[in-house]
Motif scaffolding. Structure first.
Motif, PDB file in Angstrom:
ATOM      1  N   ALA A   1       0.817  -1.218   0.000  1.00 45.78           N
ATOM      2  CA  ALA A   1       0.000   0.000   0.000  1.00 45.78           C
ATOM      3  C   ALA A   1       0.851   1.269   0.000  1.00 45.78           C
ATOM      4  O   ALA A   1       0.364   2.351   0.318  1.00 45.78           O
TER       5      ALA A   1
ATOM      6  N   SER B   1      -0.326   4.737  -1.158  1.00 46.48           N
ATOM      7  CA  SER B   1      -1.362   5.425  -0.386  1.00 46.48           C
ATOM      8  C   SER B   1      -0.769   6.433   0.589  1.00 46.48           C
ATOM      9  O   SER B   1      -1.449   7.379   1.009  1.00 46.48           O
TER      10      SER B   1
ATOM     11  N   GLN C   1       2.596   6.757  -7.036  1.00 47.22           N
ATOM     12  CA  GLN C   1       1.465   6.423  -7.891  1.00 47.22           C
ATOM     13  C   GLN C   1       1.901   6.459  -9.358  1.00 47.22           C
ATOM     14  O   GLN C   1       2.483   7.427  -9.820  1.00 47.22           O
TER      15      GLN C   1
ATOM     16  N   THR D   1      -5.510  -2.057  -2.424  1.00 46.13           N
ATOM     17  CA  THR D   1      -4.499  -1.714  -3.424  1.00 46.13           C
ATOM     18  C   THR D   1      -4.994  -1.947  -4.851  1.00 46.13           C
ATOM     19  O   THR D   1      -4.221  -1.860  -5.802  1.00 46.13           O
TER      20      THR D   1
END
Length: 222
Positions: free
Chosen positions: A71, A74, A80, A106
Protein backbone atom coordinates in the motif's frame (compact mmCIF):
# COMPACT_ATOMS: atom_id res chain seq x y z
CA UNK A 1 17.06 2.02 1.77
CA UNK A 2 20.53 0.54 1.43
CA UNK A 3 19.49 -1.77 -1.40
CA UNK A 4 17.84 1.07 -3.31
CA UNK A 5 20.75 3.43 -2.70
CA UNK A 6 23.16 0.86 -4.13
CA UNK A 7 21.06 0.49 -7.29
CA UNK A 8 20.82 4.08 -8.47
CA UNK A 9 20.77 3.02 -12.11
CA UNK A 10 17.99 0.44 -11.72
CA UNK A 11 14.62 1.28 -13.20
CA UNK A 12 12.69 -1.82 -12.05
CA UNK A 13 12.73 -2.97 -8.42
CA UNK A 14 11.31 -6.41 -7.61
CA UNK A 15 10.37 -6.64 -3.91
CA UNK A 16 9.08 -9.53 -1.83
CA UNK A 17 8.97 -8.45 1.80
CA UNK A 18 6.79 -6.45 4.15
CA UNK A 19 6.13 -5.57 7.76
CA UNK A 20 3.72 -7.48 9.99
CA UNK A 21 0.54 -5.55 9.27
CA UNK A 22 -2.20 -5.28 6.66
CA UNK A 23 -2.35 -2.62 3.96
CA UNK A 24 -5.40 -1.12 5.68
CA UNK A 25 -3.31 -0.37 8.78
CA UNK A 26 -0.80 1.82 6.93
CA UNK A 27 -2.04 5.36 7.50
CA UNK A 28 0.79 7.87 7.03
CA UNK A 29 4.29 8.47 5.73
CA UNK A 30 5.45 9.14 9.30
CA UNK A 31 4.14 5.74 10.40
CA UNK A 32 5.97 4.11 7.48
CA UNK A 33 9.19 5.90 8.46
CA UNK A 34 8.89 4.52 11.99
CA UNK A 35 8.38 1.02 10.61
CA UNK A 36 11.10 0.97 7.96
CA UNK A 37 13.33 4.03 8.39
CA UNK A 38 13.37 7.55 6.98
CA UNK A 39 16.21 6.73 4.57
CA UNK A 40 14.23 3.89 3.04
CA UNK A 41 11.19 6.08 2.47
CA UNK A 42 13.28 8.89 0.97
CA UNK A 43 15.00 6.44 -1.38
CA UNK A 44 11.60 5.24 -2.58
CA UNK A 45 10.69 8.82 -3.45
CA UNK A 46 14.03 9.44 -5.14
CA UNK A 47 13.68 6.30 -7.25
CA UNK A 48 10.21 7.37 -8.37
CA UNK A 49 11.64 10.73 -9.42
CA UNK A 50 14.18 8.79 -11.52
CA UNK A 51 11.14 7.15 -13.18
CA UNK A 52 11.69 3.75 -11.59
CA UNK A 53 8.93 1.18 -11.12
CA UNK A 54 8.43 -0.95 -8.00
CA UNK A 55 6.81 -4.38 -8.33
CA UNK A 56 5.74 -5.73 -4.94
CA UNK A 57 4.53 -9.16 -3.78
CA UNK A 58 1.13 -8.99 -2.08
CA UNK A 59 2.05 -11.59 0.55
CA UNK A 60 1.08 -15.17 1.36
CA UNK A 61 -1.30 -14.89 4.32
CA UNK A 62 -4.56 -15.95 2.58
CA UNK A 63 -5.90 -12.55 3.60
CA UNK A 64 -8.45 -10.29 1.90
CA UNK A 65 -5.93 -7.45 2.21
CA UNK A 66 -2.35 -7.35 0.92
CA UNK A 67 0.61 -6.80 3.21
CA UNK A 68 1.30 -3.25 4.37
CA UNK A 69 4.12 -2.35 1.97
CA UNK A 70 1.86 -3.18 -0.96
CA UNK A 71 0.00 0.00 0.00
CA UNK A 72 3.02 2.33 -0.29
CA UNK A 73 1.39 4.63 -2.90
CA UNK A 74 -1.36 5.43 -0.39
CA UNK A 75 1.15 7.19 1.89
CA UNK A 76 3.81 8.13 -0.70
CA UNK A 77 1.74 9.76 -3.46
CA UNK A 78 4.77 10.17 -5.74
CA UNK A 79 4.81 6.37 -6.11
CA UNK A 80 1.47 6.42 -7.89
CA UNK A 81 2.10 5.23 -11.44
CA UNK A 82 5.44 3.81 -10.30
CA UNK A 83 4.11 0.87 -8.30
CA UNK A 84 2.50 -2.49 -9.06
CA UNK A 85 1.18 -4.88 -6.40
CA UNK A 86 1.02 -8.52 -7.49
CA UNK A 87 -1.31 -11.30 -6.33
CA UNK A 88 -0.86 -14.95 -7.35
CA UNK A 89 -3.02 -17.00 -9.70
CA UNK A 90 -3.44 -20.78 -9.55
CA UNK A 91 -3.48 -21.97 -13.18
CA UNK A 92 -4.94 -25.36 -12.30
CA UNK A 93 -7.78 -24.12 -10.10
CA UNK A 94 -8.24 -21.01 -12.26
CA UNK A 95 -8.63 -18.78 -9.23
CA UNK A 96 -6.60 -16.80 -6.75
CA UNK A 97 -4.02 -19.10 -5.19
CA UNK A 98 -5.13 -20.36 -1.77
CA UNK A 99 -2.14 -18.77 -0.02
CA UNK A 100 -2.21 -15.44 -1.84
CA UNK A 101 -3.44 -12.25 -0.25
CA UNK A 102 -6.01 -10.45 -2.37
CA UNK A 103 -5.54 -6.94 -3.76
CA UNK A 104 -7.93 -5.32 -1.27
CA UNK A 105 -7.43 -1.57 -1.00
CA UNK A 106 -4.50 -1.71 -3.42
CA UNK A 107 -6.78 -2.70 -6.31
CA UNK A 108 -6.06 0.46 -8.33
CA UNK A 109 -2.40 -0.53 -8.68
CA UNK A 110 -2.78 -4.32 -8.38
CA UNK A 111 -2.47 -7.04 -11.01
CA UNK A 112 -2.59 -10.85 -11.08
CA UNK A 113 0.10 -13.21 -12.38
CA UNK A 114 0.80 -16.96 -12.23
CA UNK A 115 2.26 -17.92 -8.86
CA UNK A 116 1.51 -21.57 -8.18
CA UNK A 117 3.75 -24.46 -9.32
CA UNK A 118 6.11 -22.12 -11.14
CA UNK A 119 9.24 -23.60 -12.68
CA UNK A 120 12.36 -21.75 -11.56
CA UNK A 121 14.55 -23.76 -13.90
CA UNK A 122 15.80 -25.89 -11.02
CA UNK A 123 12.67 -26.59 -8.99
CA UNK A 124 8.93 -25.96 -8.74
CA UNK A 125 7.82 -23.22 -6.36
CA UNK A 126 4.71 -21.29 -5.34
CA UNK A 127 4.08 -17.88 -3.78
CA UNK A 128 3.41 -14.26 -4.61
CA UNK A 129 7.22 -14.01 -4.60
CA UNK A 130 7.19 -16.06 -7.79
CA UNK A 131 4.31 -14.18 -9.43
CA UNK A 132 6.02 -10.83 -8.86
CA UNK A 133 9.16 -11.41 -10.98
CA UNK A 134 6.93 -12.47 -13.89
CA UNK A 135 5.40 -8.98 -13.78
CA UNK A 136 8.84 -7.37 -13.38
CA UNK A 137 10.08 -9.28 -16.42
CA UNK A 138 7.01 -8.22 -18.40
CA UNK A 139 7.73 -4.57 -17.55
CA UNK A 140 11.31 -5.04 -18.75
CA UNK A 141 9.99 -6.41 -22.05
CA UNK A 142 7.62 -3.45 -22.41
CA UNK A 143 10.48 -1.02 -21.72
CA UNK A 144 12.53 -2.72 -24.43
CA UNK A 145 9.64 -2.66 -26.90
CA UNK A 146 8.69 0.97 -26.16
CA UNK A 147 11.85 2.69 -24.84
CA UNK A 148 10.27 6.14 -25.08
CA UNK A 149 7.51 5.33 -22.57
CA UNK A 150 7.58 6.76 -19.06
CA UNK A 151 6.91 4.67 -15.97
CA UNK A 152 3.36 5.95 -15.57
CA UNK A 153 2.63 5.07 -19.20
CA UNK A 154 4.06 1.58 -18.75
CA UNK A 155 2.07 0.79 -15.61
CA UNK A 156 -1.07 2.20 -17.21
CA UNK A 157 -0.49 0.02 -20.28
CA UNK A 158 0.04 -3.00 -18.04
CA UNK A 159 -3.24 -2.36 -16.23
CA UNK A 160 -5.28 -1.42 -19.32
CA UNK A 161 -4.27 -4.58 -21.21
CA UNK A 162 -4.75 -6.98 -18.29
CA UNK A 163 -7.52 -9.53 -18.80
CA UNK A 164 -10.43 -9.01 -16.44
CA UNK A 165 -10.97 -11.62 -13.75
CA UNK A 166 -13.69 -11.99 -11.13
CA UNK A 167 -16.19 -9.16 -10.84
CA UNK A 168 -16.32 -6.91 -13.92
CA UNK A 169 -13.78 -4.10 -13.81
CA UNK A 170 -11.19 -3.45 -11.14
CA UNK A 171 -11.99 -5.55 -8.08
CA UNK A 172 -10.55 -6.20 -4.62
CA UNK A 173 -9.48 -9.76 -5.38
CA UNK A 174 -7.70 -9.57 -8.74
CA UNK A 175 -7.25 -5.83 -9.18
CA UNK A 176 -6.98 -5.07 -12.90
CA UNK A 177 -6.90 -8.78 -13.72
CA UNK A 178 -4.43 -11.13 -15.37
CA UNK A 179 -1.16 -9.85 -16.78
CA UNK A 180 -1.26 -10.14 -20.59
CA UNK A 181 2.13 -9.34 -22.08
CA UNK A 182 1.03 -10.16 -25.61
CA UNK A 183 -1.74 -7.56 -25.49
CA UNK A 184 0.55 -5.04 -23.81
CA UNK A 185 3.12 -5.27 -26.61
CA UNK A 186 0.65 -5.56 -29.47
CA UNK A 187 1.04 -2.71 -32.00
CA UNK A 188 -1.82 -0.21 -31.94
CA UNK A 189 -2.41 1.89 -35.06
CA UNK A 190 0.49 2.42 -37.47
CA UNK A 191 3.30 0.00 -36.53
CA UNK A 192 5.97 2.71 -36.58
CA UNK A 193 7.91 4.35 -33.76
CA UNK A 194 9.76 7.68 -33.93
CA UNK A 195 13.52 7.74 -33.56
CA UNK A 196 15.97 10.64 -33.45
CA UNK A 197 16.25 13.17 -36.29
CA UNK A 198 12.75 12.51 -37.60
CA UNK A 199 13.50 8.90 -38.54
CA UNK A 200 10.81 6.25 -38.01
CA UNK A 201 11.29 2.52 -37.67
CA UNK A 202 8.88 -0.39 -37.95
CA UNK A 203 7.79 -1.62 -34.54
CA UNK A 204 9.24 -5.05 -33.82
CA UNK A 205 7.22 -7.51 -31.73
CA UNK A 206 8.64 -7.96 -28.25
CA UNK A 207 9.89 -11.43 -27.41
CA UNK A 208 10.31 -13.13 -24.07
CA UNK A 209 11.85 -16.55 -23.68
CA UNK A 210 12.31 -19.37 -21.21
CA UNK A 211 10.49 -19.71 -17.91
CA UNK A 212 8.75 -16.31 -18.07
CA UNK A 213 7.22 -17.07 -21.47
CA UNK A 214 6.09 -20.52 -20.33
CA UNK A 215 4.42 -19.20 -17.18
CA UNK A 216 2.57 -16.45 -19.04
CA UNK A 217 1.56 -18.66 -21.98
CA UNK A 218 0.02 -21.43 -19.85
CA UNK A 219 -2.55 -19.09 -18.27
CA UNK A 220 -5.93 -19.14 -20.01
CA UNK A 221 -8.47 -17.69 -17.58
CA UNK A 222 -11.06 -16.91 -20.23
Amino acid sequence: GKVIAQANDADIFNASWSVSMRATALKSRQQLERLTGETFVNELSNAAERDAIFVWAAGNDSNSQSSALSALPSVIPELQGHFVNVVAWDSEKKSLSDYSNACGITKSWCITAPGTNISTGESIASGTSFATPIVSAAIAVIKEAFPYMKATEITNLLFETARDLGSPGIDEIYGHGMLDLERATRPVGAPLIPLDNGIVQELQPARVSGTIAHNIKKVSPK
